[in-house]
Scaffold this active site. Sequence first.
Site, PDB file in Angstrom:
ATOM      1  N   LYS A 190       1.212 -13.338 -15.219  1.00 32.48           N
ATOM      2  CA  LYS A 190       1.795 -14.212 -14.188  1.00 32.48           C
ATOM      3  C   LYS A 190       1.096 -13.954 -12.853  1.00 32.48           C
ATOM      4  O   LYS A 190       1.178 -12.857 -12.306  1.00 32.48           O
ATOM      5  CB  LYS A 190       3.283 -13.932 -13.998  1.00 32.48           C
ATOM      6  CG  LYS A 190       3.906 -14.894 -12.987  1.00 32.48           C
ATOM      7  CD  LYS A 190       5.300 -14.488 -12.564  1.00 32.48           C
ATOM      8  CE  LYS A 190       5.336 -13.745 -11.249  1.00 32.48           C
ATOM      9  NZ  LYS A 190       4.881 -14.507 -10.078  1.00 32.48           N
ATOM     10  N   GLU A 227       0.979  -0.294  -9.652  1.00 26.67           N
ATOM     11  CA  GLU A 227       0.072  -0.113  -8.517  1.00 26.67           C
ATOM     12  C   GLU A 227       0.787  -0.741  -7.323  1.00 26.67           C
ATOM     13  O   GLU A 227       0.916  -1.958  -7.257  1.00 26.67           O
ATOM     14  CB  GLU A 227      -1.269  -0.775  -8.820  1.00 26.67           C
ATOM     15  CG  GLU A 227      -2.390  -0.212  -7.982  1.00 26.67           C
ATOM     16  CD  GLU A 227      -2.615  -1.015  -6.723  1.00 26.67           C
ATOM     17  OE1 GLU A 227      -1.974  -0.676  -5.702  1.00 26.67           O
ATOM     18  OE2 GLU A 227      -3.385  -1.971  -6.770  1.00 26.67           O
ATOM     19  N   CYS A 270      -3.658  -3.317  -0.407  1.00 28.54           N
ATOM     20  CA  CYS A 270      -2.739  -2.198  -0.625  1.00 28.54           C
ATOM     21  C   CYS A 270      -3.329  -0.886  -0.121  1.00 28.54           C
ATOM     22  O   CYS A 270      -2.611  -0.009   0.330  1.00 28.54           O
ATOM     23  CB  CYS A 270      -2.368  -2.093  -2.089  1.00 28.54           C
ATOM     24  SG  CYS A 270      -3.776  -2.226  -3.172  1.00 28.54           S
ATOM     25  N   GLU A 316       4.512  -0.352   5.306  1.00 24.50           N
ATOM     26  CA  GLU A 316       3.342  -1.168   4.983  1.00 24.50           C
ATOM     27  C   GLU A 316       3.508  -2.535   5.652  1.00 24.50           C
ATOM     28  O   GLU A 316       4.457  -3.255   5.365  1.00 24.50           O
ATOM     29  CB  GLU A 316       3.249  -1.333   3.461  1.00 24.50           C
ATOM     30  CG  GLU A 316       2.022  -2.092   3.034  1.00 24.50           C
ATOM     31  CD  GLU A 316       1.887  -2.203   1.519  1.00 24.50           C
ATOM     32  OE1 GLU A 316       2.858  -2.578   0.847  1.00 24.50           O
ATOM     33  OE2 GLU A 316       0.779  -1.930   1.018  1.00 24.50           O
TER      34      GLU A 316
END
Length: 497
Positions: free
Chosen positions: A195, A269, A303, A400
């Site tokens: 997906k 991850e 990331c 983040e």
Amino acid sequence: MTELERKQERTPVPKEWTYAPAPEARDVVSLRERYGHFVGGEWIDPAESYTTISPADEEPLAEVGQATPEEVAAAVTAARDAFENGWSEISPAERAKYLFRIARILQERSREFAVLESLNGGKPIKESRDVDLPLAAAHFFYYAGWADKLEYAFPNRRPRPLGVAGQIIPWNFPLLMLAWKIAPALAAGNTVVLKPAETTPLSALLFCDVVRQAEIPAGVVNIVTGDGRTGVEIVKAEDVDKIAFTGSTEVGKAIQRELAGSGKKLTLELGGKAANIIFDDAALDQAVEGIVNGIYFNQGHVCCAGSRLLVQESIYEPVVEKLKRRLTTLRVGDPLDKNTDVGAINSKQQLEKIQELVSSGEEEGAEIYQPPCRLPEKGYWFAPTVFTNVAQSYRIAQEEIFGPVLSILTFRTPEEAVEKANNTPYGLSAGVWTEKGSRILWMAERLRAGVVWANTYNRFDPSSPFGGYKESGFGREGGRHGLEPYLQFDGSETFGG
Ligand code: NDP
């Protein structure tokens, strides 16, 4: 007056450089009005759909399916059938042949994919053309090479495929994350249901064309589109043997909770808040380029972005001054313009998240700098941003942001740099800039980060494993390590990374 000075006086250096537009032609991409799900080698008409747009101008691009539980179940069944009835049996060299074909087709069609990636995701064409596409093809080439050498990769362990892999990817590197997921899974002999993210489905849907062109047997690669609800269905599907997820830590934790005790393999991850550490003996001009590449590459939607800059106190002023000067030369704008350095923010939701965190930085007392730049009126945009006067406790130093926003902190000694760098719940990556080789090794040993770059940043290679510690997840992608989560071994446990 010297001859050179006389010459300069006759032809003065222009005070302002303007770049003529250099748009990449869009007509290399032909979009359909409506896309279905790619299941068992066929397109199935979706029961529900939504519109995917270009984040640069909010222009609707196509209608894509929002996969229902039944459609996800059909994709999983197709993947299981393909696994049981052929794919797991064919010779490994034959599997390699298919992967080599995909790699070559991606290279041949790279311009088309690059334009589509920039159109749907907002990233600058020079990045999708020079980074995403070459790396995606390189991943297929690399894992094609391993397909018939698994016995050598894991000697005396009798590696066997797992079965069906469910793969859920984010919107920051849509095609590259697809390659990171699909290439090792197929090389190891599995079939997949993947997906793409809700906002960036188009390159994965174009990839289905590549799957057909490469004559991959039906059902080996299945692509279903939709939002998080579709992801939930893939995770819950009983007949899926392994989940590979890249995305936010929050969703990663939810998936881990859902799978606990199920016996399914899992790799996560997740996010990061990497420290990019500049020592006073570093080559400063190169380091400044590394800082810019570390945080403004792909609008900071990375990331492993170097979002916390740790500068040794003695060089703080020259570094900040050089960095600010360099920021004034970044060109923000049309992702399809070949001169663009910083493109559009991927979605309205992500823009709001960046704005919220940036406001919190200002409220907490940090000092903001943004170079003068005119942002387009339509679409989602955020100027490259630097925060100075940042305390470790501020949200902009802890959370983040996933945008073009850098927080600068200082340190005095290597010990303090390590302590500050590791003072985060994440542990995905770090950068170290110094002339001293011994210091690089000393730092790399102590930094709790899956990847440590030395005198460079954001470098990727398919042969190099990538992954995190702590809340950045577990399991590795890339390299020989990246095959392991897609294999089982005689007598081994099946759960875990
Ligand atoms: P998500 O973690 O929500 O998205 C990643 C993928 O998971 C998408 O395909 C998403 O679908 C899907 N998904 C969402 N919810 C579920 C669920 N419950 N079960 C299974 N799959 C699910 O990230 P967001 O796009 O919402 O971004 C939020 C924040 O996460 C960002 O601001 C950023 O900080 C961070 N992030 C980190 C990434 C990384 O690589 N480390 C990548 C992306 C985001 P859908 O597309 O519909 O959301």
